[in-house]
Enzyme design. Sequence first.
Site, PDB file in Angstrom:
ATOM      1  N   PRO A 168       0.822  -1.208   0.000  1.00  0.00           N
ATOM      2  CA  PRO A 168       0.000   0.000   0.000  1.00  0.00           C
ATOM      3  C   PRO A 168       0.857   1.259   0.000  1.00  0.00           C
ATOM      4  O   PRO A 168       1.895   1.323   0.666  1.00  0.00           O
ATOM      5  CB  PRO A 168      -0.800  -0.124   1.303  1.00  0.00           C
ATOM      6  CG  PRO A 168      -0.802  -1.579   1.625  1.00  0.00           C
ATOM      7  CD  PRO A 168       0.515  -2.093   1.141  1.00  0.00           C
ATOM      8  N   GLU A 169       0.421   2.259  -0.756  1.00  0.00           N
ATOM      9  CA  GLU A 169       1.146   3.522  -0.794  1.00  0.00           C
ATOM     10  C   GLU A 169       0.559   4.477   0.245  1.00  0.00           C
ATOM     11  O   GLU A 169      -0.446   4.179   0.901  1.00  0.00           O
ATOM     12  CB  GLU A 169       1.112   4.085  -2.208  1.00  0.00           C
ATOM     13  CG  GLU A 169       1.645   3.064  -3.206  1.00  0.00           C
ATOM     14  CD  GLU A 169       2.168   3.645  -4.513  1.00  0.00           C
ATOM     15  OE1 GLU A 169       2.535   4.834  -4.545  1.00  0.00           O
ATOM     16  OE2 GLU A 169       2.235   2.892  -5.500  1.00  0.00           O
ATOM     17  N   LYS A 224       4.253   5.355   5.014  1.00  0.00           N
ATOM     18  CA  LYS A 224       3.660   4.024   5.071  1.00  0.00           C
ATOM     19  C   LYS A 224       3.572   3.487   6.497  1.00  0.00           C
ATOM     20  O   LYS A 224       3.262   2.310   6.696  1.00  0.00           O
ATOM     21  CB  LYS A 224       4.468   3.067   4.185  1.00  0.00           C
ATOM     22  CG  LYS A 224       4.462   3.479   2.716  1.00  0.00           C
ATOM     23  CD  LYS A 224       5.219   2.496   1.851  1.00  0.00           C
ATOM     24  CE  LYS A 224       5.227   2.935   0.395  1.00  0.00           C
ATOM     25  NZ  LYS A 224       5.921   1.979  -0.487  1.00  0.00           N
ATOM     26  N   ARG A 270      12.523  -3.402  -7.995  1.00  0.00           N
ATOM     27  CA  ARG A 270      11.179  -3.035  -8.452  1.00  0.00           C
ATOM     28  C   ARG A 270      11.227  -2.622  -9.914  1.00  0.00           C
ATOM     29  O   ARG A 270      12.265  -2.186 -10.403  1.00  0.00           O
ATOM     30  CB  ARG A 270      10.621  -1.865  -7.612  1.00  0.00           C
ATOM     31  CG  ARG A 270      10.565  -2.120  -6.123  1.00  0.00           C
ATOM     32  CD  ARG A 270       9.576  -3.219  -5.756  1.00  0.00           C
ATOM     33  NE  ARG A 270       8.220  -2.880  -6.095  1.00  0.00           N
ATOM     34  CZ  ARG A 270       7.406  -2.167  -5.316  1.00  0.00           C
ATOM     35  NH1 ARG A 270       7.858  -1.688  -4.152  1.00  0.00           N
ATOM     36  NH2 ARG A 270       6.165  -1.920  -5.680  1.00  0.00           N
TER      37      ARG A 270
END
Length: 286
Positions: free
Chosen positions: A2-3, A52, A268
């Site tokens: 989740p951002e 976060k 990523r």
Amino acid sequence: MPEGHTLHRLAGHLREAFAGAPVRVSSPQGRFADSAALLDGAVLEGAEAWGKQLFLELADERFVHVHLGLIGRFDVHTGLAQVPDPVGQVRLRLVRDEAGGRADGAAVADLRGAITCELVTRERRDAVVAAAGPDPLRADADPRRAWARISRSSAPIGALLMDQGVVAGIGNVYRAELLFRHRVHPLRPGRTLRSGRWQEMWEDLAVLMAEGVRTGRIDTVRPEHTPEAMGREPRRDDHGGEVYVYRRTGQPCLVCGRAIRTEGLVGRNLFWCPRCQPTFRSRAVG
């Protein structure tokens, strides 16, 4: 993972459901049982996100620090006629009974799969916050702190934006979309950016993420590039939202038509348009 907008949205839901009321705190799974016993019956005074990281504040300056990680979920349910039994591996459960001073029924929040769930002091909470970069969704954020790191670094801006010690809350989607919107190649060294460009990026990011808090999804395309404006099919992806480059490898750029590219960086995937985000070449001589 989740951002940041997801955590801010979650903090708002938790405040609405529990703030100002005593809560029953338990750990059906058992891994948080000792700490839950210390908190059971305390008033939940607030919930806030920093990037976060999520912090629940209970009476006597006690904080529950939560980091959802890749698979964590914190499900909040309100307006319940009765409290249901927990389902699955619930690390932390908060319950506000209907008798807790509100007329809107009971509320339950169940935390599952988080990589961090720990009871901490204010000093520890402050240390976690101090190690994080500025959060674009917080009114007290100072983008100059991030610029101080970016302007001195030869690392790619695509890596710097994902470093939570530089900017708190950016994930892979906002990273890719922000760089596209400002025509910055993800491998461009941070120190080659101009301060004015960074300020524009920061302000844009704050607006995009605030909209994410409001809607619960990430939308980054400008009005002229929406499905309705372009006569195209809406994006279909488990992340939702309309985007320019994220997870659109090989598809035509919505602006110039070139195929979107992808490449790995620090574990990523990067996504960018080779025409709209040209490779940076320094004008320095010698």
